[in-house]
Scaffold this motif. Structure first.
Motif, PDB file in Angstrom:
ATOM      1  N   MET A  80       0.852  -1.198   0.000  1.00  0.00           N
ATOM      2  CA  MET A  80       0.000   0.000   0.000  1.00  0.00           C
ATOM      3  C   MET A  80       0.887   1.247   0.000  1.00  0.00           C
ATOM      4  SD  MET A  80      -3.039  -1.319   0.015  1.00  0.00           S
ATOM      5  CE  MET A  80      -4.104   0.051   0.488  1.00  0.00           C
ATOM      6  N   LYS A  81       0.528   2.238  -0.782  1.00  0.00           N
ATOM      7  CA  LYS A  81       1.343   3.451  -0.910  1.00  0.00           C
ATOM      8  C   LYS A  81       1.564   4.122   0.436  1.00  0.00           C
ATOM      9  CE  LYS A  81       0.000   4.490  -5.679  1.00  0.00           C
ATOM     10  NZ  LYS A  81      -0.674   5.463  -6.576  1.00  0.00           N
ATOM     11  N   ASP A  82       2.796   4.603   0.643  1.00  0.00           N
ATOM     12  CA  ASP A  82       3.139   5.296   1.887  1.00  0.00           C
ATOM     13  C   ASP A  82       4.169   6.374   1.565  1.00  0.00           C
ATOM     14  OD1 ASP A  82       3.081   5.079   5.058  1.00  0.00           O
ATOM     15  OD2 ASP A  82       5.179   5.345   4.455  1.00  0.00           O
ATOM     16  N   ALA A  83       3.925   7.568   2.073  1.00  0.00           N
ATOM     17  CA  ALA A  83       4.780   8.712   1.745  1.00  0.00           C
ATOM     18  C   ALA A  83       6.210   8.523   2.230  1.00  0.00           C
ATOM     19  CB  ALA A  83       4.189   9.992   2.344  1.00  0.00           C
ATOM     20  N   TYR A  84       6.385   7.839   3.356  1.00  0.00           N
ATOM     21  CA  TYR A  84       7.728   7.678   3.939  1.00  0.00           C
ATOM     22  C   TYR A  84       8.426   6.417   3.425  1.00  0.00           C
ATOM     23  CZ  TYR A  84      11.482   7.310   7.359  1.00  0.00           C
ATOM     24  OH  TYR A  84      12.707   7.197   7.955  1.00  0.00           O
ATOM     25  N   TRP A  85       7.749   5.273   3.532  1.00  0.00           N
ATOM     26  CA  TRP A  85       8.359   3.993   3.210  1.00  0.00           C
ATOM     27  C   TRP A  85       8.282   3.641   1.721  1.00  0.00           C
ATOM     28  CZ3 TRP A  85      11.453   2.105   6.687  1.00  0.00           C
ATOM     29  CH2 TRP A  85      11.225   2.329   8.039  1.00  0.00           C
ATOM     30  N   GLY A  86       7.479   4.345   0.964  1.00  0.00           N
ATOM     31  CA  GLY A  86       7.233   3.985  -0.432  1.00  0.00           C
ATOM     32  C   GLY A  86       6.027   3.071  -0.526  1.00  0.00           C
ATOM     33  N   GLU A  87       6.129   1.898   0.082  1.00  0.00           N
ATOM     34  CA  GLU A  87       5.003   0.976   0.194  1.00  0.00           C
ATOM     35  C   GLU A  87       5.050   0.298   1.560  1.00  0.00           C
ATOM     36  OE1 GLU A  87       3.759  -0.975  -3.977  1.00  0.00           O
ATOM     37  OE2 GLU A  87       5.866  -1.322  -3.496  1.00  0.00           O
ATOM     38  N   ILE A  88       3.880   0.132   2.148  1.00  0.00           N
ATOM     39  CA  ILE A  88       3.755  -0.577   3.418  1.00  0.00           C
ATOM     40  C   ILE A  88       3.299  -2.010   3.124  1.00  0.00           C
ATOM     41  CG2 ILE A  88       2.332  -0.780   5.501  1.00  0.00           C
ATOM     42  CD1 ILE A  88       4.357   1.275   5.920  1.00  0.00           C
ATOM     43  N   ILE A  89       3.971  -2.969   3.740  1.00  0.00           N
ATOM     44  CA  ILE A  89       3.584  -4.367   3.560  1.00  0.00           C
ATOM     45  C   ILE A  89       2.269  -4.604   4.296  1.00  0.00           C
ATOM     46  CG2 ILE A  89       4.245  -6.769   3.933  1.00  0.00           C
ATOM     47  CD1 ILE A  89       7.175  -5.794   3.913  1.00  0.00           C
ATOM     48  N   THR A  90       1.253  -5.001   3.536  1.00  0.00           N
ATOM     49  CA  THR A  90      -0.098  -5.142   4.063  1.00  0.00           C
ATOM     50  C   THR A  90      -0.596  -6.565   3.850  1.00  0.00           C
ATOM     51  OG1 THR A  90      -0.538  -2.820   3.532  1.00  0.00           O
ATOM     52  CG2 THR A  90      -2.459  -4.232   3.941  1.00  0.00           C
ATOM     53  N   ALA A  91      -1.033  -7.193   4.927  1.00  0.00           N
ATOM     54  CA  ALA A  91      -1.541  -8.567   4.859  1.00  0.00           C
ATOM     55  C   ALA A  91      -3.057  -8.564   4.915  1.00  0.00           C
ATOM     56  CB  ALA A  91      -0.984  -9.393   6.011  1.00  0.00           C
ATOM     57  N   VAL A  92      -3.667  -9.379   4.058  1.00  0.00           N
ATOM     58  CA  VAL A  92      -5.117  -9.543   4.034  1.00  0.00           C
ATOM     59  C   VAL A  92      -5.401 -11.037   4.152  1.00  0.00           C
ATOM     60  CG1 VAL A  92      -7.241  -8.946   2.821  1.00  0.00           C
ATOM     61  CG2 VAL A  92      -5.164  -7.619   2.402  1.00  0.00           C
ATOM     62  N   PRO A 146       4.418  -7.994   8.005  1.00  0.00           N
ATOM     63  CA  PRO A 146       3.427  -6.972   7.620  1.00  0.00           C
ATOM     64  C   PRO A 146       3.194  -5.940   8.702  1.00  0.00           C
ATOM     65  CG  PRO A 146       2.670  -9.157   6.979  1.00  0.00           C
ATOM     66  CD  PRO A 146       3.898  -9.358   7.817  1.00  0.00           C
ATOM     67  N   ARG A 147       3.028  -4.707   8.264  1.00  0.00           N
ATOM     68  CA  ARG A 147       2.758  -3.587   9.186  1.00  0.00           C
ATOM     69  C   ARG A 147       1.269  -3.297   9.308  1.00  0.00           C
ATOM     70  NH1 ARG A 147       7.939  -5.032   9.265  1.00  0.00           N
ATOM     71  NH2 ARG A 147       9.291  -3.487  10.218  1.00  0.00           N
ATOM     72  N   ARG A 148       0.515  -3.659   8.292  1.00  0.00           N
ATOM     73  CA  ARG A 148      -0.935  -3.435   8.327  1.00  0.00           C
ATOM     74  C   ARG A 148      -1.633  -4.762   8.084  1.00  0.00           C
ATOM     75  NH1 ARG A 148      -2.676   1.435   4.523  1.00  0.00           N
ATOM     76  NH2 ARG A 148      -4.597   1.133   5.687  1.00  0.00           N
ATOM     77  N   TRP A 149      -2.805  -4.927   8.707  1.00  0.00           N
ATOM     78  CA  TRP A 149      -3.526  -6.201   8.649  1.00  0.00           C
ATOM     79  C   TRP A 149      -5.014  -5.954   8.405  1.00  0.00           C
ATOM     80  CZ3 TRP A 149      -0.768 -10.797   9.536  1.00  0.00           C
ATOM     81  CH2 TRP A 149       0.544 -10.623   9.997  1.00  0.00           C
ATOM     82  N   PHE A 150      -5.601  -6.755   7.532  1.00  0.00           N
ATOM     83  CA  PHE A 150      -7.035  -6.682   7.262  1.00  0.00           C
ATOM     84  C   PHE A 150      -7.604  -8.097   7.187  1.00  0.00           C
ATOM     85  CE2 PHE A 150      -5.381  -2.761   5.459  1.00  0.00           C
ATOM     86  CZ  PHE A 150      -6.298  -1.800   5.899  1.00  0.00           C
ATOM     87  N   VAL A 151      -8.887  -8.204   7.465  1.00  0.00           N
ATOM     88  CA  VAL A 151      -9.580  -9.482   7.295  1.00  0.00           C
ATOM     89  C   VAL A 151     -10.682  -9.294   6.255  1.00  0.00           C
ATOM     90  CG1 VAL A 151     -11.187  -9.037   9.209  1.00  0.00           C
ATOM     91  CG2 VAL A 151     -10.781 -11.381   8.441  1.00  0.00           C
ATOM     92  N   LEU A 152     -10.833 -10.276   5.388  1.00  0.00           N
ATOM     93  CA  LEU A 152     -11.862 -10.240   4.339  1.00  0.00           C
ATOM     94  C   LEU A 152     -12.611 -11.563   4.319  1.00  0.00           C
ATOM     95  CD1 LEU A 152     -10.370  -8.691   1.058  1.00  0.00           C
ATOM     96  CD2 LEU A 152     -12.238  -7.825   2.418  1.00  0.00           C
TER      97      LEU A 152
END
Length: 487
Positions: free
Chosen positions: A417-429, A453-459
């Motif tokens: 996912m786009k991030d201004a500082y890191w470029g992309e944040i590793i996101t787990a779904v 992963p730094r961000r987590w979502f459930v689907l």
């Protein structure tokens, strides 16, 4: 040998009463199978079409294989079409392959009725074929095209690849040299014939002179029932099917060979399947629809190199190249290139024909990986899926494999996912009942810290491609536009 079906006459002569194909409702001997293929070839030839391309929009069954083999025998190109495609997806692909006619069943006729193609229903076609004489036309050349499939990438417009008879004739040698298969095999095909893995499994078995057992659709219970009650020696599978078999927790004592592809067969799954199938031979191969076989991991090598996808198959050369085009050193990640006679003729897009091989005969599907000092290949992921996190290259497939180890994870995807500082944040779904804390702990145990992963979502449901893979671009778009429950 010229066409992939030319050898059927020999099989029909040597063992006419032997079973060639068995489905739930029908058994066909080699004598009858050879006759059906030649009659089907004659039906196509009498259509007198300049563009010899036939679309196949049909369920799994004998008619699908009959039409595919008949087209090959007549010098036509068969295009299997996925029943799950919606009208928009189907129309896009039909514009690319431009079939002169399409054969379907009554239940799917409405799906293409308004697309201005010449459409025939199998009920009518089969009646006409039954009244046909055997095909007596010219022998098909090895270089002639016979099969068009579609790549199932996660983004972009659909792209077809087209194969010659020669490419599959070369691939059939891998069945003998790499898998040790013979004319005596009884092979179970539990998956959709639209997918090249299962279609190849059926057609290569018929080429060798074995017997194909065909399921209408995959069912772990039905797969196990057939394995128990019939003389099955080989089963073509993908890892998700193997997981479904594991959940049945049913012991199978008979000797069997599993041939797996389509995704990495994870080490944990291999260990579990050994306990339920104590006399199992396991083969995992890496390849692609347009490349065919690339590498194979043999039964003995599964325990020695469980994370590898094996060594090059018979007649295949593999190179790993760095960004500058130089040959990578052992363990150095780069792009995987392949050279063999198994590779398809070309890609076909709406914009025109695109070569698959470069001027030296090398091809790539942009997979990234490395070779060890013994020549075993390891896959890191697809170049276009790579996440750039703080200047570090991260392949989501590696993280997904770890997440999938958790027993309460049904499906997992990792995107950037786009991030201004890191470029992309590793996101787990993920789909399932696993807790974030458990998954983070698992990742920390199995991965370098920056890959956690730094961000987590459930689907509950994932967007999927027509080829049954996670549609990463659509998933990222959904994450950006909608709010889901955080783990």
């Amino acid at each position: 040998m010229s066409a992939i079906t030319s050898i059927y006459a020999d099989h029909a002569c040597r063992h006419p009463q032997q079973l060639a194909i068995k489905t739930l409702n029908r058994e066909v001997s080699w004598r009858d199978w050879h006759a059906l293929v030649r009659q089907t070839a004659n039906w196509l030839e009498l259509k007198k079409k300049h563009n010899k391309t036939v679309g196949i929009l049909m369920e799994n069954g004998l008619p699908f294989l009959q039409l595919f083999a008949g087209a090959a025998a007549a010098g036509w190109t068969a295009v299997p079409l996925d029943l799950r495609w919606n009208s928009h997806e189907l129309e896009k692909r039909l514009r690319i392959c431009s079939p002169s006619l399409i054969v379907t069943t009554g239940s799917f006729h409405k799906k293409i009725d308004s697309m201005r193609f010449s459409v025939f229903t199998w009920d009518k076609v089969s009646g006409e074929i039954d009244r046909m004489h055997a095909y007596s036309g010219e022998e098909v050349e090895e270089e002639s095209p016979f099969y068009m499939g579609f790549t199932s990438g996660s983004t972009g417009e659909p792209k077809a690849f087209i194969r010659s008879h020669r490419s599959w004739l070369a691939s059939f040698k891998c069945n003998e040299y790499d898998f040790g298969l013979t004319e005596n095999e009884c092979v179970l095909i539990p998956g959709a014939l639209f997918h090249s893995h299962f279609l190849y499994g059926a057609i290569s078995t018929l080429f060798l002179g074995g017997t194909v057992y065909l399921l209408e659709k995959f069912s772990p219970s039905e797969t196990l029932r057939i394995v128990h009650h019939y003389p099955i020696t080989v089963v073509y599978l993908v890892p998700t099917m193997i997981e479904a078999l594991l959940r049945k927790e049913e012991m199978v004592e008979k000797p069997l060979t599993f041939i797996s592809s389509g995704a990495k067969w994870e080490k944990d799954s291999k260990q579990k399947i050994r306990r339920l199938f104590p006399h199992l031979l396991m083969f995992e191969f890496y390849g692609a629809g347009e490349l065919s076989f690339v590498t194979v991991l043999s039964n003995d090598e599964h325990s020695e190199k469980p994370d590898s996808v094996g060594k090059p198959c018979y007649g295949v050369e593999v190179e790993v190249r760095t960004e500058g085009g130089k040959t990578a050193a052992p363990y150095e990640t780069g792009k995987i290139f392949v050279k063999s006679d198994l590779v398809c003729i070309s890609y076909i897009k709406e914009t025109g024909v695109q070569p698959v091989q470069d001027s030296q005969g090398w091809s790539t599907v942009d997979d990234m990986g490395y070779l060890d000092e013994e020549g075993f290949l390891y896959i890191k992921g697809r170049e276009k899926n790579m996440i750039l996190y703080g200047g570090m290259n991260v392949f989501p497939e590696e993280i997904e494999a770890v997440l999938s180890m958790h027993p309460k994870v049904e499906l997992a995807a990792v995107v950037g996912m786009k991030d201004a500082y890191w470029g992309e944040i590793i996101t787990a779904v993920v789909k399932g009942e696993a807790m974030k804390q458990e998954l983070r702990k698992l990742c920390k145990e199995q991965l370098t810290s920056y890959k956690v992963p730094r961000r987590w979502f459930v689907l509950d449901e994932f967007p999927m491609t027509a080829g049954g893979k996670i549609a990463r671009a659509q998933l990222k778009e959904k994450l950006e536009k909608e709010v889901f429950s955080h783990l």
